[in-house]
Design a protein around this motif. Structure first.
Motif, PDB file in Angstrom:
ATOM      1  N   UNK A 102    -110.776  39.637 -14.540  1.00  0.00           N
ATOM      2  CA  UNK A 102    -111.077  40.517 -13.377  1.00  0.00           C
ATOM      3  C   UNK A 102    -111.352  41.801 -13.742  1.00  0.00           C
ATOM      4  N   UNK A 103    -111.219  42.015 -15.051  1.00  0.00           N
ATOM      5  CA  UNK A 103    -111.194  43.667 -15.105  1.00  0.00           C
ATOM      6  C   UNK A 103    -112.478  43.679 -16.021  1.00  0.00           C
ATOM      7  N   UNK A 104    -113.291  44.774 -15.501  1.00  0.00           N
ATOM      8  CA  UNK A 104    -114.692  44.879 -16.203  1.00  0.00           C
ATOM      9  C   UNK A 104    -114.576  45.526 -17.498  1.00  0.00           C
ATOM     10  N   UNK A 105    -113.567  46.663 -17.171  1.00  0.00           N
ATOM     11  CA  UNK A 105    -113.405  47.883 -18.302  1.00  0.00           C
ATOM     12  C   UNK A 105    -111.860  48.159 -18.284  1.00  0.00           C
ATOM     13  N   UNK A 106    -111.201  48.262 -19.688  1.00  0.00           N
ATOM     14  CA  UNK A 106    -110.047  48.698 -19.836  1.00  0.00           C
ATOM     15  C   UNK A 106    -109.993  50.070 -20.616  1.00  0.00           C
ATOM     16  N   UNK A 107    -109.560  51.066 -20.067  1.00  0.00           N
ATOM     17  CA  UNK A 107    -109.547  52.512 -20.682  1.00  0.00           C
ATOM     18  C   UNK A 107    -108.121  52.550 -21.216  1.00  0.00           C
ATOM     19  N   UNK A 108    -108.104  52.886 -22.508  1.00  0.00           N
ATOM     20  CA  UNK A 108    -106.914  52.921 -23.290  1.00  0.00           C
ATOM     21  C   UNK A 108    -106.416  54.291 -23.515  1.00  0.00           C
ATOM     22  N   UNK A 109    -105.594  55.203 -23.205  1.00  0.00           N
ATOM     23  CA  UNK A 109    -105.457  56.430 -23.165  1.00  0.00           C
ATOM     24  C   UNK A 109    -104.101  56.753 -24.024  1.00  0.00           C
ATOM     25  N   UNK A 110    -104.306  57.234 -25.324  1.00  0.00           N
ATOM     26  CA  UNK A 110    -103.080  57.483 -26.149  1.00  0.00           C
ATOM     27  C   UNK A 110    -103.149  58.708 -27.180  1.00  0.00           C
ATOM     28  N   UNK A 111    -102.271  58.721 -28.006  1.00  0.00           N
ATOM     29  CA  UNK A 111    -101.960  59.756 -28.993  1.00  0.00           C
ATOM     30  C   UNK A 111    -103.300  59.489 -30.141  1.00  0.00           C
TER      31      UNK A 111
END
Length: 239
Positions: free
Chosen positions: A26-35
């Motif tokens: 269902x998700x075209x992209x996954x944006x991971x935001x981290x240290x």
């Protein structure tokens, strides 16, 4: 286009969440935001890293463009800029007082970073925000941990997402990076409740069950704008 934002992937639930999101069509992209970036590659995973306390000041678009010299993320950036993407944000940011080093530092991570990520996600068009809280979350609690979780929940409501899911798992089972004696003892004492399927809201829950429940909830139509999901409900949703 459907996009997932996620922060807190270094923890038990966060890693499971990322796994679920990446394998979900269902998700075209996954944006991971981290240290820091994870040592993980996937066609639809985009990672940006830095000081999360300064997230609002990040030039996040340039950080993404630097990773795609061939312009392969142009569509992703364009959909966000034009508000043409459906964005779901998932947050499992959290620590312990022992790891944080002080109550003040714990509050900064479990409250301030969570709120900062929520506000940033909302500013980019996120419609849904799904947050891993705690079973005893209560802003008026005498237990500092539960008090902070409760205050974080209350402040998230002021961000005004179309949907806010507050997930309150009981004792988490899974592979932790650090040893926690209290949780190890509690796990030994309470694990029989899992085997016997007793006291659904009180018995321990696996990290992957929480993750599955969050993704399933994000993709369903909810009748409430703010919803508390108990540990028992998560176990049902993860079936």
């Amino acid at each position: 286009m459907k996009i997932a934002f996620i922060s807190g992937t270094s923890g038990m639930v966060g890693m499971q969440l990322l796994h679920q999101l990446l394998k979900d069509g269902a998700y075209d992209y996954v944006l991971s935001v981290g240290r820091r970036k994870l040592a993980l590659k996937h066609p639809k995973l985009i990672q940006i890293e830095g000081d999360l306390f300064k997230l609002q000041q990040w030039d996040w678009e340039d950080r993404i463009r630097e990773q795609a010299l061939g312009g392969e993320y142009a569509d992703f950036l364009g959909k966000i800029e034009k508000r043409e993407a459906e964005i779901h944000a998932f947050c499992s940011i959290g620590t312990t007082i022992k790891v944080a080093g002080s109550k003040e530092r714990f509050y900064a991570v479990d409250h301030d970073l969570v709120l900062g990520f929520a506000e940033w996600a909302k500013s980019l068009g996120a419609e849904k925000f799904l947050y891993v809280s705690a079973m005893g979350a209560d802003g008026g609690s005498s237990i500092f941990y539960n008090q902070v979780k409760g205050k974080t929940e209350e402040n998230l409501k002021s961000v005004k997402f179309a949907y806010l899911g507050l997930f309150r798992p009981s004792l988490l089972l899974g592979n932790r990076h650090e040893f926690r004696l209290g949780e190890q003892v509690a796990t030994i004492l309470m694990k029989p409740l899992v085997w016997l399927r007793l006291f659904k809201n009180m018995r321990p829950i696996y990290d992957h069950q929480v993750a599955k429940a969050m993704v399933k909830t994000a993709q369903s139509i909810r009748s409430q704008s703010v919803e508390i999901i108990s540990s028992g409900q998560m176990q049902d949703l993860s079936q």
